[in-house]
Design an enzyme around this catalytic site. Structure first.
Site, PDB file in Angstrom:
ATOM      1  N   GLU B  52       0.810  -1.218   0.000  1.00  0.00           N
ATOM      2  CA  GLU B  52       0.000   0.000   0.000  1.00  0.00           C
ATOM      3  C   GLU B  52       0.844   1.269   0.000  1.00  0.00           C
ATOM      4  O   GLU B  52       0.526   2.236  -0.696  1.00  0.00           O
ATOM      5  CB  GLU B  52      -0.961   0.016   1.186  1.00  0.00           C
ATOM      6  CG  GLU B  52      -2.144  -0.930   1.039  1.00  0.00           C
ATOM      7  CD  GLU B  52      -1.828  -2.366   1.420  1.00  0.00           C
ATOM      8  OE1 GLU B  52      -0.679  -2.646   1.849  1.00  0.00           O
ATOM      9  OE2 GLU B  52      -2.720  -3.221   1.295  1.00  0.00           O
ATOM     10  N   HIS B 121     -11.730  -4.146  10.183  1.00  0.00           N
ATOM     11  CA  HIS B 121     -12.374  -3.950   8.886  1.00  0.00           C
ATOM     12  C   HIS B 121     -13.752  -3.304   8.978  1.00  0.00           C
ATOM     13  O   HIS B 121     -14.592  -3.509   8.120  1.00  0.00           O
ATOM     14  CB  HIS B 121     -12.460  -5.281   8.144  1.00  0.00           C
ATOM     15  CG  HIS B 121     -11.123  -5.832   7.778  1.00  0.00           C
ATOM     16  ND1 HIS B 121     -10.162  -5.090   7.148  1.00  0.00           N
ATOM     17  CD2 HIS B 121     -10.571  -7.051   7.974  1.00  0.00           C
ATOM     18  CE1 HIS B 121      -9.076  -5.827   6.958  1.00  0.00           C
ATOM     19  NE2 HIS B 121      -9.298  -7.015   7.463  1.00  0.00           N
TER      20      HIS B 121
END
Lengths: 359, 327
Positions: B52, B121
């Site tokens: 990322e 999440h």
């Protein structure tokens, strides 16, 4: 693949038909290189006094001692090629062709600085010469350079990108991620590690189990060399091989330049930080002065005379004097500049949009 | 003319249209929805390693060199791995460099809870990004806005973060045909009303609308305002609504501390004319300030629901709670 040998970065055969204004000279003229190294040294020696005197604010990180790296690498680049730099970035700016007047004005926090006084030493950039910015974050510039390399690959105009970073950056995740993805995609990118044996003020063996930086590249399927970073012509040769390779579409490579900074890691206030490194080490590296080395080679080859060298020293002193005068004459930015440049002109500043800062 | 599309289809369509329209638009991500690679090839639709920080910074670097990358973090969770590139680089680079270049990059991510994905999440951290000057933020609540806002984000010359609520993924609604654009920084009145203003974010716009509909049967007129863009925030539409109704409830699934709901509340009460128009204290209906738990009853208890929204509306109206939306 062999490590630590120049041959491990194999430059593809250069077809004459492909020569273009984008291509650098086969062999650079060493005199401008020497002059550039002298200019970098003069600039960064002078800013120490200016920081002590309060003309410059915040942090400065002099590049003195490492001049051969920036100059050797940039001699292998064209104006259209792009570089990202580090917190110790003045040398890269000058070597890539930035104007020292606007650099100095930036250090003085003035409106004529490259960043209108908003960035200071650690954020100087000049997009017009492909200098995409110094960076206050160790390894922060590596992904940005890979993005520039991706753009170059998509454009297909044979431009390359170079990221300069120190040995400290090798401990950061961004280093490893960027090596992997750029090798995977064969990006036209050259990793230039300036291994000056200290990450910040901390010795390299306190930071790395493997202090040989070049060997890291093998794990990513990338060729690498470890060279004497105080030999400008050796840096140029390695950079040219790596740049040619990148330009021909053969992917990235890593050059570890062994070098040394002559001064402190950084200077954050008016007092000059005390030296913490062994004096014998410092003396040994000062004896390997990259400028004296190139100058004596040119003197012995009679490419340069003592008078010529003296004249060159006087010239760069005058250039830096001029840059300081330019910076002093430039006004500080007005208060209206505070809200400018956060967003591109087409957009309003959120603070203005929400009316919380009606200035 | 319009047709029905899911939220996810609308977002895919936005990207495909913009990539077709402008060859400088490229996509970077570890996975793509839709048929991006087939449609645009692996050069422009780049499947990345799970790196990322690298591909976030590469999006920014490519943006500096003439491209308009769309960087997909997938869940906002993964963006935290790239915080240096977002916080130290993307949000500040234009200003630090004195505006000498633009950085037209769009960062996409899903956000929010409600799917039993547990704490990592199920996050809604847009206020972290609002806090940084230099990033625009969109937070659509329906397929049409999702498409129109994302298209505008891609065309914008700044870094824009697109928060896409996971619970809206399968929501189906009408999306206009053609080059449908929704400007950044313009809120939408999703339902007009006169008694109370409900400013709801993302998924909770539809929940607020459902509550408003139920309360209408009791003669309570609720105005539902959807900011759609958190940066820039259309504060004048919000203030105008509150000046009209005199009452405000802010609904969001992020916890209330230092949140978008806190910012909206502050912007309302610090404006003298709006403050004077207030006839009741402002209410915030937010997620509870805990990591979102996994077990369904606990997760439900952590997130706002219609009952809590209705109760807050009735409190600001000084009405007794009745449970009219209780199922």
């Amino acid at each position: 693949m062999p490590i630590g040998k120049l041959e491990s970065i194999t430059a593809p055969a250069r077809a004459t038909a492909r020569e273009s204004p984008l291509m650098p000279r086969e062999v650079p003229d060493p005199l401008p290189m020497l002059r550039q190294m002298l200019l970098i040294r003069e600039f960064d020696e002078r800013i120490i006094g200016l920081r002590a005197g309060g003309d410059i604010y915040g942090a400065i990180h002099p590049y003195v001692g490492q001049e051969a790296v920036a100059v050797g690498v940039c001699a292998a680049l064209t104006r259209a090629d792009r570089v990202t730099s580090t917190h110790r970035g003045h040398g890269h700016c000058i070597a890539k062709g930035a104007d020292i007047k606007r650099m100095m004005a930036e250090l003085f926090g003035r409106i004529d600085g490259y960043c209108k006084g908003k960035g200071g030493s650690m954020h100087i950039a000049d997009f017009s010469v492909g200098m995409l910015g110094a960076n206050g974050i160790v390894a922060g510039g590596l992904p940005l350079a890979a993005g520039a390399a991706l753009a170059a690959q998509l454009d297909g105009k044979r431009q390359v990108a170079v990221c300069f970073f120190g040995d400290g950056a090798v401990a950061e995740g961004e280093f490893h991620e960027t090596l992997n993805i750029s090798a995977l995609w064969s990006l036209p990118l050259v990793f230039v590690c300036e291994n000056n044996l200290y990450g910040g003020s901390s010795p390299i063996d306190v930071q790395h189990r493997t202090t040989d930086i070049a060997v890291r590249a093998a794990g990513y399927g990338m060729p690498a060399v470890s060279i004497d970073g105080n030999d400008a012509m050796a840096v140029f040769e390695a950079a040219r091989a790596a740049v040619d390779r990148a330009r021909e579409g053969d992917g990235p490579s890593l050059i570890e330049c062994r070098t040394y900074r002559w001064h402190f890691h950084n200077m954050l206030r008016a007092t000059i930080p005390a030296e913490t490194r062994p004096s014998t080490e410092l003396a040994a590296w000062r004896a390997r002065d990259p400028i004296a080395r190139l100058a004596s080679a040119l003197l012995s080859r009679r490419t340069l005379t003592e008078e010529g060298l003296t004249a060159m020293r006087m010239q760069v002193r005058g250039d830096v004097d001029e840059a300081i005068a330019f910076a002093q004459a430039s006004p500080f930015p007005g208060r209206e500049a505070l809200l400018e440049d956060v967003f591109a002109a087409s957009c309003c500043h959120p603070a203005r949009a929400c009316g919380t800062h009606d200035e | 003319m319009s047709r029905s599309l899911s939220f996810a289809q609308a977002l895919d369509e936005a990207i495909a249209e913009e990539m077709r329209r402008d060859p400088k638009v490229i996509a970077l991500g570890t996975e793509f929805t839709g048929k991006l690679v087939q449609q645009f090839g692996p050069q422009r639709a780049r499947l990345t390693p799970i790196s990322e920080a690298a591909f976030t910074g590469m999006g920014l670097g490519a943006a500096a060199c003439g491209y308009r990358p769309i960087v997909n973090w997938r869940s906002v969770t993964f963006s935290f791995v790239a915080m240096d590139q977002i916080v130290n680089q993307a949000s500040k680079i234009r200003y630090m460099l004195g505006g000498q270049a633009d950085f037209p990059v769009t960062f996409r991510c899903t956000s929010g809870g409600g799917l039993g994905l547990a704490a990592q999440h199920s996050q809604s951290p847009y206020s972290i990004w609002m806090h940084l000057a230099g990033l625009k933020i969109i937070l659509p609540s329906n397929p049409a806005d999702a498409k129109g806002l994302l298209k505008s984000a891609i065309r914008d010359d700044n870094p824009v973060v697109s928060f896409e609520c996971v619970r809206l993924n399968d929501a189906i609604a009408a999306v206009p045909e053609g080059d449908h654009l929704v400007p950044l920084g313009v809120a939408a009145i999703k339902r007009s009303g006169t008694d109370v203003s409900v400013v709801a974010l993302g998924y909770y716009v539809q929940e607020a609308l459902a509550v408003a509909q139920a309360l209408a049967r009791r003669g309570i007129s609720v105005e539902v305002v959807d900011p759609r863009t958190l940066v820039p925030l259309d504060v004048s539409t919000i203030r105008d609504s509150v000046r009209k109704t005199g009452r405000l409830v802010v609904v969001d699934e992020a916890p209330p501390t230092c949140s978008a709901a806190a910012e909206i509340t502050a912007l309302v009460v610090e404006d003298a004319a709006t403050f004077r128009a207030l006839r009741a204290p402002v209410e915030r209906v937010c997620g509870i300030g805990v990591p979102i738990p996994y077990s369904p009853p606990l997760e439900r208890a952590a997130l706002p629901d219609r009952e809590r929204i209705e109760a807050a509306i009735l409190r600001v109206l000084h009405e007794p709670a009745s449970g009219s939306t209780r199922s």
